[in-house]
Design a protein around this motif. Sequence first.
Motif, PDB file in Angstrom:
ATOM      1  N   ARG A   1       0.821  -1.201   0.000  1.00 42.69           N
ATOM      2  CA  ARG A   1       0.000   0.000   0.000  1.00 42.69           C
ATOM      3  C   ARG A   1       0.860   1.258   0.000  1.00 42.69           C
ATOM      4  N   LYS A   2       2.071   1.136   0.539  1.00 48.48           N
ATOM      5  CA  LYS A   2       3.019   2.239   0.535  1.00 48.48           C
ATOM      6  C   LYS A   2       4.371   1.704   0.113  1.00 48.48           C
ATOM      7  N   PRO A   3       5.224   2.571  -0.443  1.00 49.65           N
ATOM      8  CA  PRO A   3       6.565   2.111  -0.823  1.00 49.65           C
ATOM      9  C   PRO A   3       7.414   1.867   0.421  1.00 49.65           C
ATOM     10  N   LEU A   4       8.473   1.107   0.262  1.00 43.64           N
ATOM     11  CA  LEU A   4       9.381   0.851   1.367  1.00 43.64           C
ATOM     12  C   LEU A   4       9.988   2.154   1.892  1.00 43.64           C
ATOM     13  N   SER A   5      10.099   3.130   1.038  1.00 47.33           N
ATOM     14  CA  SER A   5      10.666   4.424   1.438  1.00 47.33           C
ATOM     15  C   SER A   5       9.799   5.153   2.460  1.00 47.33           C
ATOM     16  N   ALA A   6       8.560   4.684   2.656  1.00 44.25           N
ATOM     17  CA  ALA A   6       7.672   5.313   3.639  1.00 44.25           C
ATOM     18  C   ALA A   6       7.961   4.843   5.058  1.00 44.25           C
ATOM     19  N   TRP A   7       8.781   3.817   5.210  1.00 47.93           N
ATOM     20  CA  TRP A   7       9.001   3.255   6.543  1.00 47.93           C
ATOM     21  C   TRP A   7       9.629   4.264   7.525  1.00 47.93           C
ATOM     22  N   PRO A   8      10.609   5.068   7.136  1.00 47.79           N
ATOM     23  CA  PRO A   8      11.145   6.053   8.090  1.00 47.79           C
ATOM     24  C   PRO A   8      10.076   6.985   8.650  1.00 47.79           C
ATOM     25  N   ASP A   9       9.059   7.304   7.865  1.00 50.98           N
ATOM     26  CA  ASP A   9       7.970   8.142   8.376  1.00 50.98           C
ATOM     27  C   ASP A   9       7.195   7.418   9.470  1.00 50.98           C
ATOM     28  N   VAL A  10       7.020   6.102   9.302  1.00 51.13           N
ATOM     29  CA  VAL A  10       6.349   5.306  10.328  1.00 51.13           C
ATOM     30  C   VAL A  10       7.161   5.332  11.622  1.00 51.13           C
ATOM     31  N   VAL A  11       8.463   5.139  11.483  1.00 47.31           N
ATOM     32  CA  VAL A  11       9.338   5.147  12.651  1.00 47.31           C
ATOM     33  C   VAL A  11       9.285   6.499  13.353  1.00 47.31           C
ATOM     34  N   ALA A  12       9.303   7.584  12.593  1.00 45.70           N
ATOM     35  CA  ALA A  12       9.246   8.925  13.181  1.00 45.70           C
ATOM     36  C   ALA A  12       7.951   9.125  13.962  1.00 45.70           C
ATOM     37  N   GLN A  13       6.852   8.634  13.413  1.00 49.14           N
ATOM     38  CA  GLN A  13       5.568   8.748  14.098  1.00 49.14           C
ATOM     39  C   GLN A  13       5.585   7.949  15.404  1.00 49.14           C
ATOM     40  N   TRP A  14       6.159   6.753  15.343  1.00 49.58           N
ATOM     41  CA  TRP A  14       6.253   5.903  16.537  1.00 49.58           C
ATOM     42  C   TRP A  14       7.100   6.567  17.628  1.00 49.58           C
ATOM     43  N   ARG A  15       8.216   7.150  17.225  1.00 52.16           N
ATOM     44  CA  ARG A  15       9.099   7.802  18.196  1.00 52.16           C
ATOM     45  C   ARG A  15       8.383   8.973  18.865  1.00 52.16           C
ATOM     46  N   GLN A  16       7.662   9.746  18.069  1.00 46.17           N
ATOM     47  CA  GLN A  16       6.958  10.906  18.603  1.00 46.17           C
ATOM     48  C   GLN A  16       5.818  10.486  19.526  1.00 46.17           C
ATOM     49  N   ALA A  17       5.199   9.358  19.234  1.00 46.40           N
ATOM     50  CA  ALA A  17       4.068   8.878  20.031  1.00 46.40           C
ATOM     51  C   ALA A  17       4.477   8.303  21.380  1.00 46.40           C
ATOM     52  N   GLY A  18       5.787   8.164  21.603  1.00 47.97           N
ATOM     53  CA  GLY A  18       6.239   7.643  22.890  1.00 47.97           C
ATOM     54  C   GLY A  18       7.408   6.699  22.813  1.00 47.97           C
ATOM     55  N   GLY A  19       7.810   6.303  21.613  1.00 47.73           N
ATOM     56  CA  GLY A  19       8.909   5.356  21.477  1.00 47.73           C
ATOM     57  C   GLY A  19      10.213   5.868  22.069  1.00 47.73           C
ATOM     58  N   ASP A  20      10.500   7.157  21.861  1.00 46.10           N
ATOM     59  CA  ASP A  20      11.729   7.720  22.425  1.00 46.10           C
ATOM     60  C   ASP A  20      11.681   7.700  23.952  1.00 46.10           C
TER      61      ASP A  20
END
Length: 547
Positions: A514-533
């Motif tokens: 549904r999304k290119p592999l290049s979209a994965w860093p955006d997923v990681v950034a969202q996760w970090r902002q949501a509390g991952g960090d």
Amino acid sequence: MDHRIDRRSLLRLTGLGALGLAAPSLLSACGGSAPGGGVSNAGKDLTPWPTHVPFPGPTPDAPGDGSGVQPLYLTYPDRTVRSVHDPVGDGSDVTVLVVSYGAPPKPVGDNRYWQAINAALGVNLEVTVVPDPEYGQKMATLMASGDDLPDMIMFTNLALPHAAEFVQARCADLSEFVGGDAVKEFPNLANIPTHAWQGMGRIGGRLHGIPLERPTPANSLFVNRTAMDAAGIPKDWTTEQYLDAMKELTGDRRWGVGWFKTLFGGLGAVTYHAGSTGAPNSWSVEDGAFTHTTTTPQFQQALEVMRELVEAGTHYPDSLTTSSTDMQSHFHNGTVASINDGFGSVNPSFLNKINGRFAPDLGRPYGPQATPWQSNGTFGYVTVKKADPARVKLLLRVVDYLSAPFGTEEYELANYGVEGEHFTKEAGGIQLTDLYGQENNSLLPTKYIGVAPSVLYLPGHPDVAKAVHDWQKATLPRSVRNPGTGLRSATEASRSAQLNQVLGDGITAVVFGRKPLSAWPDVVAQWRQAGGDRVAEELAAEHAANR
């Protein structure tokens, strides 16, 4: 072919309930306090891990080693020894709550296994068996109530909100009984390896449970070796050879890949692929700082491999909606040539269902820089109700008896039942009877009260045992442990659903196109902002405190 899936299906596939964050594990994964709070270990005086006093045991056909390779037994010992020499119980009732993955046990009056266990323990075990689908709700209700607790409660790897606070407040602190050399009063508990205690973790610096030890391998790739040999597929393979093999094994109503997530914290396909591509086991730590596996290029490479498998149509088309039991059946009957399953499926019951159709084996990792993932070393842990010291010691003696090691009379009873009724000994091996199928330590889950450190003995399947031992020797020296094991994170406990959704939705989109592999860093950034960090920071604080 329709590859559409929903997020819930993907979480079953990848096991993101555990992957989403640390898999901080068991006692430590469930609390809600900030670091420095009552259940945190930061800034606390730490109870020493129980002293490890190994049971010498019978001589194996091939030894284990420090990397996690299990001692191999191709035949059952000619003689067993006693490990418990003093009376265990006092004739009292002992109430227990455990999870179950099978049918309810026969009532004690009709259950010779249950009767024999009671007689050996010198207590009347009153066991409440909770089916796995109901376990989370049952535990939530129990923890929210002010009712009197059972004498012993089995906690699984399921992350239960505020479980650490509950255990600390209402279950016995076992530190004075099992911490350091004190555990020597219970020799079978002293035989539990240190990695299992560390996998369970401390609460507020104290020990509140007895771990249910499990082998070092995490979820593994089970393969149809007969089909692979017929196709000329080698045991050691590259990434390209693995992909070609799954394509070669697909066709004529057979699929190369049957993706399958096991119960409780198993990471399913992600475990095998991320370990093969060299991704760290959930977290890596350097100079005290924690980095999550999903932020690494190796993890992104694992997603790329999984995406290629989907694009090639190598996976069972209904794998994301098929139950784990049915997917196992598809492997047993040859419909799928490989499944990801918990290493615990290396057992006679699983193997008997194959019924000689093919030779099963475990698949080795495929990448040149593979870092196969280790388990956290436990399946759960057992707590004891607060009571006077004499009663606590009695309950610990019950756990000690059921934790007796391979090669002992107590192990034989706990695992196989009564000789002549549940099993016989023929040609150097255990032969299970039909009665064993109706009365055993799965239907009456005494193995979730206490369990021996595992060895590699598969009655009726010595060839498989040898193949698994060879796989362990080839794989485990490169394996890596999750540095978050035994630690806790308040943010993980409070935000796990949100954080898991970010990763789950992202993997759905990338793996299924549904999304290119290049979209994965955006997923990681969202996760970090949501509390991952924040999770990483909390684990770092716990890690520093636990050194």
